[in-house]
Design an enzyme around this catalytic site. Structure first.
Site, PDB file in Angstrom:
ATOM      1  N   LYS A   5      46.575  56.052  31.083  1.00  0.00           N
ATOM      2  CA  LYS A   5      45.877  55.345  32.163  1.00  0.00           C
ATOM      3  C   LYS A   5      46.812  54.314  32.782  1.00  0.00           C
ATOM      4  O   LYS A   5      47.597  53.676  32.069  1.00  0.00           O
ATOM      5  CB  LYS A   5      44.616  54.680  31.587  1.00  0.00           C
ATOM      6  CG  LYS A   5      43.681  54.075  32.620  1.00  0.00           C
ATOM      7  CD  LYS A   5      42.404  53.555  31.952  1.00  0.00           C
ATOM      8  CE  LYS A   5      41.455  52.920  32.947  1.00  0.00           C
ATOM      9  NZ  LYS A   5      40.198  52.448  32.320  1.00  0.00           N
ATOM     10  N   SER A  52      35.933  54.045  34.369  1.00  0.00           N
ATOM     11  CA  SER A  52      37.104  53.959  35.212  1.00  0.00           C
ATOM     12  C   SER A  52      38.266  54.849  34.759  1.00  0.00           C
ATOM     13  O   SER A  52      39.188  55.065  35.539  1.00  0.00           O
ATOM     14  CB  SER A  52      37.585  52.501  35.260  1.00  0.00           C
ATOM     15  OG  SER A  52      37.979  52.069  33.969  1.00  0.00           O
ATOM     16  N   SER A  62      34.151  52.745  30.074  1.00  0.00           N
ATOM     17  CA  SER A  62      35.158  53.462  30.856  1.00  0.00           C
ATOM     18  C   SER A  62      35.914  54.577  30.154  1.00  0.00           C
ATOM     19  O   SER A  62      36.626  55.334  30.799  1.00  0.00           O
ATOM     20  CB  SER A  62      36.182  52.467  31.410  1.00  0.00           C
ATOM     21  OG  SER A  62      35.688  51.927  32.595  1.00  0.00           O
TER      22      SER A  62
END
Ligand code: GLN
Length: 491
Positions: free
Chosen positions: A96, A171, A195
């Site tokens: 990420k 996210s 997330s």
């Protein structure tokens, strides 16, 4: 391709897709150990697939072709020299965009960090490097991890691999989509209010939010520091377990991290296991199809000897309100460091002076959702409002923690939906932040209480979209939820 003859190139391509389909850490490391494939070849196949799929899915913001090749070559030569290598050696993964890898760009999918290059490795990255992994690239996300759909990325949304007209969740949407679309073996995400778990649920993969303190946050761009954790997204629960055991444990650079060694539960039995279902989580707002697949699973668990008990989390309905006070307060403090001067000068606007640079850089470099949360947090922390909002929310947080304590006196593990629905359409919730915030209703209480939770796929809805289940256990009992998760996969 219908009816045409396949040329050798197409056969090769089919072979690549076939091989990478559902390729787990376990399988990949067996192939590598037996030298049926080299680390360079494996990474190369992923890059081929990414080149083909990323234009549709947009899971990756950037791929690291050169450094991945160099790392894979090193692993191959160590193996050729007969070195004994760890299970993760040569395994390709995605990271990420808010976790620092030294020398690579890291932007948290924000314009304000578009040209920021990480000067050091996050602790999780350093550990994985030691284990010999190959970093394929960095994945898309909601800007600074604020969102539930990856539509808040400054660089455009990621699409759900099951249906390109839908979001992958957020996210960590890029990481979840990359795993689901076989564009990596596993990925890292971060979870502040859901997330890792919600995108795992929407993309049909396994995702673990570890106990607060189980994994070092050093080198993770802070969103809300009392809630953030890094964790794996993987194709199976077993893979998530392998990654978790490689990244957990104390780190002197994160004082909230705890000395902790992961131990698999060897003597786990469904017989007699007390599984708690949360009464408040199965009511209004939950989609009928998600409820139905959980009901079916409960039946199977009961048949296998588990005892299903109903527990109550009476303050859970306050959790979202509580989270949307505490989280923005911490966000407003953490975001203060992005002034357009530090962390790369990409958005430094020429202006009359220091304040002008700050104002212009932040106005132009940050997106609407980030600004909304900075304003909410700054307001809630301001003199006169602090007691009414922040302090009050902290008290509610304690009540929620107490609720969980009581629930775990009655049950070993809690079983809940991960999200109220399956993946929704792109654009469906962007104009109404409140409906977007409701996505987190089952995941946020877990972060507030600092507990570990795993999301794993348990089926598909009538549109073929994955349905996710959340398993929650007491602090540092990741091994329990992993054991139950594996048992559920077998069921
Ligand atoms: N979707 C939640 C939010 O917008 C959770 C985000 C996260 O876990 N990083 O805050």
């Amino acid at each position: 391709m219908g009816g045409e003859h396949l040329g050798p190139a197409s056969y090769f391509w089919l072979l690549t897709e076939f091989m990478l389909k559902n390729l787990t850490i376990k399988k990949a490391s067996e192939l590598l150990a037996k030298k049926e494939i080299s680390a360079v070849e494996l990474a190369g196949q992923y890059f081929d697939l990414i080149a083909d799929k990323n234009k549709d899915v947009f899971a990756y913001l950037e791929i690291f072709a050169q450094s991945a090749k160099e790392k894979a070559e090193k692993i191959d030569s160590l193996r050729a020299a007969g070195e004994k290598l760890p299970a993760l050696a040569g395994i390709p993964l995605a990271v990420k965009d808010n976790i620092l890898i030294a020398g690579q760009k890291s932007s948290s999918a924000s314009k304000i960090l578009e040209n920021f290059t990480a000067p050091y490795d996050a602790s999780v990255i350093a550990r994985l490097k030691e284990a010999g992994v190959v970093f394929l690239g960095r994945t898309n996300m909601d800007e600074f991890a604020m969102g539930s759909s990856t539509e808040n990325s400054a660089f455009g949304p990621t699409k759900n691999p099951y249906d390109f007209s839908r979001i992958p969740g957020g996210s960590s949407g890029g990481s979840a989509a990359a795993v689901a679309a076989d564009m990596c073996v596993f990925a890292l995400g971060s979870d502040t209010g859901g997330s890792i778990r919600q995108p795992a649920s929407f993309c049909g993969v396994a995702g673990l939010k570890p106990t607060y303190g189980a994994v070092s946050r050093y080198g993770l761009m802070a969103m809300a520091s009392s809630l953030d954790q890094i964790g794996p997204l993987a194709k199976t629960v077993e893979d998530a377990e392998i990654v978790f055991s490689a990244i957990c444990g104390a780190d002197k650079r994160d004082s909230t991290s705890v000395d902790y060694e992961y131990k698999k539960l060897e003597d786990f039995k469904l017989q007699g296991l007390k599984v708690g279902i949360v009464k408040e989580f199965l009511g209004a707002g939950l989609s009928g199809e998600v409820a139905e697949s959980i009901r079916l699973l409960l039946k199977k668990l009961a048949l296998a000897g588990a005892e299903i008990t109903e527990v109550s989390l009476p303050h859970a309905q306050e959790a979202l309100a509580c989270y949307y006070v505490i989280m923005p307060c911490e966000v407003s403090a953490n975001m203060a460091r992005y002034d357009g001067i530090r962390y790369g000068l990409s958005k430094r606007e020429k202006g009359g002076g220091m304040w002008d640079i700050y104002f212009k850089s932040r106005a132009q470099g940050l997106g609407d959702e980030v600004k909304r949360r900075i304003m909410l947090g700054t307001y809630a922390l301001s003199a006169g409002y602090y007691e009414a909002y922040y302090l009050q929310a902290q008290k509610v947080r304690n009540l929620i923690k107490e609720d969980f304590k009581k629930a775990f006196a009655q049950a070993d593990i809690l079983l809940t939906p991960t999200a109220p629905t399956t993946a929704f359409k792109l654009g469906e919730k962007t104009s109404d932040p409140l409906t977007m915030y409701l996505e987190d209703v089952y995941t946020v209480p877990i972060n507030l209480a600092g507990l570990p939770a795993l999301s794993l796929p348990i089926g598909r809805d009538s549109l073929g979209l994955p349905i996710g289940l959340q398993l929650v256990a007491g602090h540092f009992q990741e091994n329990k939820i992993m054991a139950l998760g594996k048992a559920i996969e077998r069921l």
